[in-house]
Design an enzyme around this catalytic site. Structure first.
Site, PDB file in Angstrom:
ATOM      1  N   CYS A  28       0.829  -1.211   0.000  1.00 42.13           N
ATOM      2  CA  CYS A  28       0.000   0.000   0.000  1.00 42.13           C
ATOM      3  C   CYS A  28       0.869   1.270   0.000  1.00 42.13           C
ATOM      4  O   CYS A  28       1.501   1.560  -0.997  1.00 42.13           O
ATOM      5  CB  CYS A  28      -1.001  -0.007   1.146  1.00 42.13           C
ATOM      6  SG  CYS A  28      -2.329   1.182   0.875  1.00 42.13           S
ATOM      7  N   GLU A  33      -1.736  -8.462   4.043  1.00 44.69           N
ATOM      8  CA  GLU A  33      -1.671  -8.810   5.477  1.00 44.69           C
ATOM      9  C   GLU A  33      -3.067  -8.955   6.065  1.00 44.69           C
ATOM     10  O   GLU A  33      -3.237  -9.595   7.103  1.00 44.69           O
ATOM     11  CB  GLU A  33      -0.837  -7.767   6.242  1.00 44.69           C
ATOM     12  CG  GLU A  33      -1.545  -6.483   6.653  1.00 44.69           C
ATOM     13  CD  GLU A  33      -1.812  -5.520   5.493  1.00 44.69           C
ATOM     14  OE1 GLU A  33      -1.452  -5.839   4.339  1.00 44.69           O
ATOM     15  OE2 GLU A  33      -2.396  -4.445   5.748  1.00 44.69           O
ATOM     16  N   HIS A  61      -3.750  -5.018   0.273  1.00 43.12           N
ATOM     17  CA  HIS A  61      -3.341  -5.314   1.655  1.00 43.12           C
ATOM     18  C   HIS A  61      -3.348  -6.818   1.913  1.00 43.12           C
ATOM     19  O   HIS A  61      -4.279  -7.342   2.538  1.00 43.12           O
ATOM     20  CB  HIS A  61      -4.276  -4.606   2.647  1.00 43.12           C
ATOM     21  CG  HIS A  61      -3.946  -3.174   2.857  1.00 43.12           C
ATOM     22  ND1 HIS A  61      -2.937  -2.761   3.701  1.00 43.12           N
ATOM     23  CD2 HIS A  61      -4.470  -2.051   2.299  1.00 43.12           C
ATOM     24  CE1 HIS A  61      -2.869  -1.432   3.680  1.00 43.12           C
ATOM     25  NE2 HIS A  61      -3.781  -0.981   2.824  1.00 43.12           N
TER      26      HIS A  61
END
Ligand code: MN
Length: 253
Positions: free
Chosen positions: A116, A221, A219
Site C-alpha cells: 500500500c 496482510e 493489503h
C-alpha cells in the site's frame, strides 16, 4: 537455523493519554503485519519512525529483509508536485526514514516487500511519482477505497505473465482488497509494473533488474487471513531473506 529477521517500517499517531492531559504519541503498525511475517516463519522487528540516518543504517545492517508498510500519503513535494486537496496524514520524517531504508536495503541486496503506502514510498524513493487522488485524476476509475467490515476482494488485477509477482502468486489474474486513494504514476526507472486493475491503475511493481523487490497496492496482510493465496507474498520475502542470510554467512565477515 535461526529465523530470518524482517524489519517493518512504522508510522506514528497521536492518542488521548489515559493518565495525563498531554496527548500520547504512539509508534506502531497494525498487528497484521508482524503476524503475517511470523506465519511465514520470519521474525519481525519494528523500525520506529525516525529520521536519524545512523539509526536507520544500524537497523538495516541487522535485518535480512525490509517490509515497507501501509500508512498515510507521501509528501507530494518529494516527487515535485504541489499537494492535492485530499492529501492526508503526511509525515516527512517517515518519508525520509523509508527513502533511506530503501537505499540501505538495496545497497545490501536485501529483499523488499512494499504494501500500500509501501509501493508508493518505494516508487518515490527511487525517483517515481504518484497519482495523488484516483477519483479525481483517473477518469473511469473503479472504487479503490472500500470500507467494508469483512474481507472484500473488490476488484480484479491482471498480472504480467513471467513477472516475479506471477511466479509468487502462481496466477495471472486474481481479485484483491483495496484501501487506497493514491497509486504509482510515473514508474521509477529501477522498477517495472507487474499488475494493474482493469481501469489502468498500477497495482504492483517489482525490480526491473531482477532484484528481490516486490510491491503491491493491496493489503495482503489482511486478505491472507481469509484467502491463503496472499500469504504467499510473506512466504516469498521470508524465503528470500533466509537466502540472503545464507549468502552473508557463506561470504563470512
Ligand atoms: Mn486498488
Amino acid at each position: 537455523m535461526s529465523k530470518p529477521i524482517i524489519g517493518i517500517t512504522t508510522g506514528r499517531r497521536t492518542e488521548r493519554s489515559t493518565h495525563t492531559s498531554r496527548p500520547a504519541r504512539i509508534a506502531g503498525i497494525q498487528l497484521e503485519y508482524p503476524q503475517s511475517v511470523e506465519r511465514s516463519g520470519g521474525a519481525p522487528i519494528l523500525l520506529p519512525r525516525t529520521d536519524d540516518m545512523e539509526v536507520i543504517a544500524a537497523v538495516l545492517g541487522a535485518v535480512d529483509g525490509l517490509l515497507l508498510s501501509g500508512g498515510g500519503d507521501v509528501v507530494s513535494l518529494a516527487y515535485g508536485a504541489e499537494p492535492h486537496p485530499t492529501s492526508k496524514y503526511q509525515d516527512p520524517v517517515r518519508d525520509r526514514m523509508e527513502f533511506e531504508a530503501v537505499r540501505a536495503a538495496m545497497a545490501r541486496r536485501l529483499p523488499i516487500l512494499g504494501i500500500c503506502r509501501g509501493i508508493q514510498s518505494l516508487n518515490v524513493a527511487l525517483g517515481g511519482s504518484l497519482v495523488q487522488d484516483i477519483p479525481d485524476e483517473v477518469p473511469g476509475a473503479y472504487q479503490h477505497y472500500t470500507q467494508e467490515q469483512e474481507t472484500l476482494l473488490g476488484h480484479t488485477i491482471d498480472i504480467e505473465p513471467g513477472s516475479l509477482l506471477a511466479k509468487v502468486l502462481g496466477t495471472t489474474s486474481t481479485a484483491v482488497n483495496s484501501y487506497h486513494h493514491q497509486a504509482v504514476k510515473d514508474v521509477a526507472a529501477a522498477l517495472r509494473v507487474n499488475c494493474r486493475s482493469r481501469d489502468g491503475v498500477i497495482e504492483g511493481v517489482e525490480s526491473a533488474a531482477g532484484l528481490p523487490i516486490l510491491a503491491v497496492q493491496c493489503h495482503p496482510e489482511i486478505s491472507c487471513q481469509d484467502y491463503p493465496l496472499y500469504q504467499k507474498l510473506f512466504d516469498w520475502i521470508v524465503a528470500a531473506a533466509a537466502e540472503r542470510s545464507r549468502q552473508d554467512a557463506a561470504d563470512g565477515p
